[in-house]
Design an enzyme around this catalytic site. Structure first.
Site, PDB file in Angstrom:
ATOM      1  N   LYS B  95       1.175  -1.554   0.115  1.00 41.61           N
ATOM      2  CA  LYS B  95       0.153  -0.036   0.008  1.00 41.61           C
ATOM      3  C   LYS B  95       1.419   1.256  -0.389  1.00 41.61           C
ATOM      4  CE  LYS B  95      -2.655   2.846   2.130  1.00 41.61           C
ATOM      5  NZ  LYS B  95      -3.553   3.203   3.638  1.00 41.61           N
ATOM      6  N   GLY B 156      -7.745   9.604   9.503  1.00 39.80           N
ATOM      7  CA  GLY B 156      -7.302   9.894  11.137  1.00 39.80           C
ATOM      8  C   GLY B 156      -8.449  10.890  11.215  1.00 39.80           C
ATOM      9  N   ALA B 183      -9.210   5.347   4.099  1.00 41.75           N
ATOM     10  CA  ALA B 183      -9.253   6.899   5.406  1.00 41.75           C
ATOM     11  C   ALA B 183      -9.762   7.523   5.064  1.00 41.75           C
ATOM     12  CB  ALA B 183      -7.510   7.285   4.488  1.00 41.75           C
ATOM     13  N   GLY B 184     -10.022   8.004   6.547  1.00 40.37           N
ATOM     14  CA  GLY B 184     -10.905   8.723   7.070  1.00 40.37           C
ATOM     15  C   GLY B 184     -12.405   8.649   7.583  1.00 40.37           C
ATOM     16  N   ASN B 205      -9.060   2.057  10.124  1.00 37.83           N
ATOM     17  CA  ASN B 205      -8.088   1.854  11.230  1.00 37.83           C
ATOM     18  C   ASN B 205      -9.064   2.899  12.413  1.00 37.83           C
ATOM     19  OD1 ASN B 205      -5.448   1.292  13.088  1.00 37.83           O
ATOM     20  ND2 ASN B 205      -3.923   1.752  11.577  1.00 37.83           N
ATOM     21  N   THR B 206      -8.419   4.417  12.404  1.00 38.55           N
ATOM     22  CA  THR B 206      -8.585   4.760  13.663  1.00 38.55           C
ATOM     23  C   THR B 206      -9.657   4.113  14.289  1.00 38.55           C
ATOM     24  OG1 THR B 206      -7.051   6.097  13.520  1.00 38.55           O
ATOM     25  CG2 THR B 206      -8.168   7.089  14.749  1.00 38.55           C
TER      26      THR B 206
END
Lengths: 325, 256
Positions: B95, B156, B183-184, B205-206
């Protein structure tokens, strides 16, 4: 008198030895280094006894058993400051404070006046803060040396050798016990010590930041310990990146830290099991006391109590693992 | 779903950073059924095999590993990190992140295309972390990428899909290219929306790692991804301005 061996003279070993002496054991401590010092990861600790704040991410036993710590250290004659913890965010991260407040018990939200009353040097810099009043802090190096000297006075023998298990043995070696505990891994923490006469803090301050969290623990004589990095590696090198993060975050907390003297930068790898909770692993007559992760001074008193009780009355306490391989 | 010729059962991918502990991480993967785990190489790899213990725990998850170049700010850094990742994890998958802006962590589109070309030439299977920009997507495909990973919002932030028009356009322009919204994302509803729009998978992830109960949040995302995918395949109705009752009104006994 029943004899017991303790291998490893870090915070776990010294707490276990103290409990053993209380119970009337004749104790010998084996550690290649005769005095507490930079060879052990306890030396690099922050010394925050903050069970509630740690509960933001740690499991329930850390919060519960960590509450024993302050009173225990006080009973040993260690100088302890019961002034709570202050939790802050920079302007645009203010919602982090709400999240933290939801997850952490025993806090009080302060307005600017409330913050100024607790820490005058932070006046006007933050719109709100959390005060977690039931927490304490100590100087970890002084605490280690104090325990060590008291044990020596109590007749404990210190042998400057690695030491082998023999009879009742408490193996408190930390990461060095990876030869016996395969699940153990290192989690690197880095710290810095600053000296400043321009700012005074009387309690640990945690700065919540999505990328660069920081805690600052005041020590005697204008010293401040900075910490918070947590990296999945057993590499012990002091990295420029972590130093930049810690120092930048401190500068953001208060510009006076920009003028501070950089006294020390340190790093070490802390022993942790996959759940980041400690374990008592019994193998024959040896009990491994390990995996204290970032909670050495917070959990070692309770873990040592459980370990020594288990040895005396054959109980199988919390964190107990029987291991037959 | 096929990514570079490999069949992947789950359309949910999870990152492995920031969890309270490796045990919580493992539980989140178990409850999410995620099929791919991304691993950050750069920071943990500071000393040869120093991060080995954590990576062993990640390998034990028994999912396909997708190493990333998180935190790399230049082509050279990203390429070196990718080469290290290939050695460490024995996979050509990478990635690719080339960060162009320190505050927003926005991709550097120019460096991204260049690094994608270099890595493709070296035999890597590149998963580029990109914006929703259609022109940039075309250049990445020209550089040899066969999968795209457009962002929903900056890493994040948990803001969800901040440019729905752009994402729809991107999806429509390259209907055959597997795309993962990366993301986001902060909430399962946002993941469901991405899937309803026809994206093939989501990566986060976050949102999971920093939730109060990461495993429960992971399971929530799994349901949302499933719901969104089913809806996409079910040919949703078109929204309309006028109310249209689903049961006939005429002949109802007590109409006023």
């Amino acid at each position: 008198m029943t004899q017991a061996r303790v291998i490893g003279g870090g915070v776990a070993g010294l707490c276990v030895a103290t409990r053993l002496v209380e119970r009337g054991y004749e104790v010998t401590i084996f550690d290649p280094s005769p005095r507490p010092g930079p060879h052990g990861c306890s030396w690099w600790a922050g010394g925050m006894l903050a069970p509630f704040c740690e509960g933001e991410t740690a499991e329930e036993p850390v919060v519960r058993l960590g509450q024993e710590a302050a009173a225990w250290w006080e009973r040993q004659g260690v100088t302890l400051h019961r002034r709570g913890t202050l939790v802050l965010t920079l302007g645009r991260d203010r919602r982090e404070l709400d999240r933290f407040a939801r997850r952490v018990a025993g806090h009080e939200m302060l307005d600017p006046a409330g913050l100024a009353a607790l820490e005058p040097d932070l006046e006007g810099r933050f719109n709100r803060a959390l005060h977690v009043s039931g927490e304490a802090h100590l100087d970890p190096r002084a605490a280690l040396i104090h325990l060590r000297d008291r044990l020596e006075q109590a007749g404990v023998r210190f042998v400057a050798e690695p030491g082998r298990p023999e009879g009742l043995t408490f193996d408190c070696r930390g990461l060095a016990a990876r030869d016996a505990l395969r699940d153990l891994r290192g989690v690197k923490g880095e710290m810095a010590v600053l000296h400043s006469a321009d700012i005074r803090l009387t309690r640990p301050v945690r700065l919540l930041h999505p990328r660069y969290p920081l805690y600052v623990v005041p020590r005697a004589d204008g010293l401040f310990m900075l910490g918070a990095t947590q990296i999945e590696t057993d590499d012990r090198r002091r990295s420029v990146r972590s130093a930049l993060e810690l120092l930048s975050a401190a500068y953001a907390l208060h510009p006076a830290f920009g003028e501070a003297e950089l006294v020390e930068i340190g790093a070490d790898a802390r022993p942790a099991f996959p759940d980041n909770l400690p374990r008592l692993v019994r193998r024959g007559e040896t009990i491994h006391v390990n995996g204290l992760f970032r909670h050495g001074f917070l959990l070692a008193p309770a873990l040592a109590r459980l370990a020594v009780e288990a040895a005396s009355d054959s109980s199988k306490p919390e964190f107990w693992h029987e291991d037959h391989d | 779903m096929q990514l570079y010729g490999t069949e992947i059962a789950s359309r949910l991918m999870l990152g492995t950073a920031q969890y309270p502990s490796p045990s919580v991480l493992a539980e989140a993967f178990r409850r999410s059924g995620a099929g791919i785990a991304t691993v950050s190489v750069r920071r943990e790899a500071s000393g040869a095999r120093a991060g080995a213990a954590f990576w062993d725990l990640v390998r034990d998850l028994d999912v396909t590993l997708l190493p990333n170049t998180a935190g790399c700010h230049s082509v050279r850094e990203a390429v070196t990190t990718a080469q290290m990742a290939r050695e460490l994890f024995d996979t050509p998958w990478i990635k690719l992140e080339v960060i162009g802006h320190a505050d927003t962590l926005q991709p550097d589109p120019f460096g991204l295309v260049e690094a994608a070309r270099v890595l493709t030439d070296e035999g890597f299977k590149v998963f580029p972390y990109t914006t929703e920009d259609v022109v940039l997507a075309g250049r990445l495909l020209d550089a040899g990428c066969e999968v795209l990973m457009p962002w929903g919002a900056p890493i994040g932030t948990g803001l969800g899909l901040t440019n729905i028009y752009g994402l729809r356009t991107l999806r429509a322009q390259f209907p055959e290219v597997p795309m993962v919204v990366d993301a986001g994302l902060g909430l399962p509803s946002q993941a469901a929306m991405a899937m309803e729009m026809g994206f093939d998978a989501v990566l986060l992830n976050t949102a999971v790692a920093k939730a109060g109960d990461p495993a429960a949040m992971a399971e929530g995302f799994a349901h949302a991804v499933e719901a969104g995918r089913l809806a996409f395949g079910a040919d949703p109705m078109e929204p309309r301005d006028m109310a249209a009752p689903s049961t006939p009104l005429i002949g109802k006994a007590f109409l006023e």
